[in-house]
Design an enzyme around this catalytic site. Structure first.
Site, PDB file in Angstrom:
ATOM      1  N   CYS A  66       0.836  -1.206   0.000  1.00 16.30           N
ATOM      2  CA  CYS A  66       0.000   0.000   0.000  1.00 16.30           C
ATOM      3  C   CYS A  66       0.871   1.258   0.000  1.00 16.30           C
ATOM      4  CB  CYS A  66      -0.907   0.014   1.234  1.00 16.30           C
ATOM      5  SG  CYS A  66      -2.258  -1.154   1.090  1.00 16.30           S
ATOM      6  N   CYS A 147      -3.455   0.296  -3.266  1.00 21.67           N
ATOM      7  CA  CYS A 147      -4.180   0.626  -2.039  1.00 21.67           C
ATOM      8  C   CYS A 147      -3.506   1.786  -1.320  1.00 21.67           C
ATOM      9  CB  CYS A 147      -4.301  -0.591  -1.126  1.00 21.67           C
ATOM     10  SG  CYS A 147      -2.774  -1.503  -0.882  1.00 21.67           S
TER      11      CYS A 147
END
Ligand code: DN4
Length: 246
Positions: A66, A147
């Site tokens: 992420c 993400c």
């Protein structure tokens, strides 16, 4: 075409250290090569489908941590120079599949089981060619897996730093998952030496902002993001815009 490179150089299980984990050593290289070839060998070079690449996607699946994804459009060289020094960020070409296809052209022929070494269709003349379909499917996957904060480097020296016809503007931005990506952060980079302009407030960037906001993600924009600017300045240390104190 660099079919030779496609065949062996990149699948020799050696690769630069900036590739995202898991690395090639844990992958079955001959199997990946075979699966890659099977997507387009013995097929019409204008008739390739996303499904043709499904087995390859399955085999070489990779995810980026992420906040570490860097998309780019019309700024490939700088984006790659940047991830080389900023090794915690990854472009698609720093992942296994993007690395394999980067700068290469490949295709087959319905009447032969060999790579076509003569000529491959350009993507403008036939969109369903093996190279375009490959980039479309892996760009889609790359975007789906992002993400946190997603970064995108754009070229502020163009009148339209964001183009809705580019792969970033037509595939990647629409395949970010708003349940996973909360912010899209644009870095609009201008060539060193260009008179400074505020591209973040341009019509083109506003178009991107609208798309992102409509998809329920926050949009932020920065002109000449300093860490990337410093990379540009390596080649222009004497230029006044590079001369401010570090
Ligand atoms: P771009 O700077 O407009 O295009 C990047 C490269 O991709 C150029 O060489 C383009 O060729 C080529 N390209 C673009 N669309 C296609 C297509 N449909 N079929 C074949 N080649 C194509 O930037 P972009 O926004 O279109 O693509 C960059 C973004 O998509 C990045 O975030 C990457 O994750 C991913 N991507 C990477 C590559 C690559 O590394 C290719 C496609 C997508 P031309 O317009 O110069 O003829 O090569």
């Amino acid at each position: 075409m660099s079919s030779e490179s496609l065949t062996f150089h990149r699948l020799g299980c050696h690769h630069p250290s900036q590739l995202v984990l898991p690395d090639l050593r844990s992958k079955d290289c001959p199997k990946i090569l075979d699966t890659f070839k099977n997507a387009f060998i013995a097929k019409n070079a204008c008739d390739i489908t996303k499904e043709d690449y499904e087995p390859l996607l399955h085999l070489a699946d990779q995810t980026v941590p992420c906040n570490k994804t860097l998309f780019w459009s019309k700024s490939k060289e700088l984006a790659h120079q940047f991830t080389r020094v900023q090794s915690g960020l990854f472009t698609l070409e720093d992942t296994l599949l993007g690395y394999l296809g980067d700068d290469l052209t490949w295709c087959g022929d319905a009447r032969s089981a060999e790579l076509n070494h003569q000529s491959c269709p350009h993507w403008h003349e036939c969109p369903s060619n093996p190279v375009s379909v490959f980039w479309n499917v892996i760009s889609q996957k790359f975007a789906e897996s992002a993400c946190g904060v997603a970064q995108v480097m754009l070229n502020g020296s163009l009148s339209e730093p964001f183009s809705k016809y580019s792969t970033f503007g037509s595939v990647e931005v629409y395949n970010l998952d708003p349940r996973k990506v909360h912010t899209v952060q644009a870095w609009v980079m201008h060539d060193v030496g260009e008179t400074s302009s505020n591209s973040c407030s341009s019509v083109s960037i506003n178009e991107l902002k609208l798309i992102v906001s409509k998809r329920n993600m926050t949009f932020t924009c920065q002109n000449n993001y300093r860490p990337a600017r410093l990379v540009q300045c390596v080649k222009h240390p004497e230029h006044s815009s590079c001369a401010s104190n570090i």
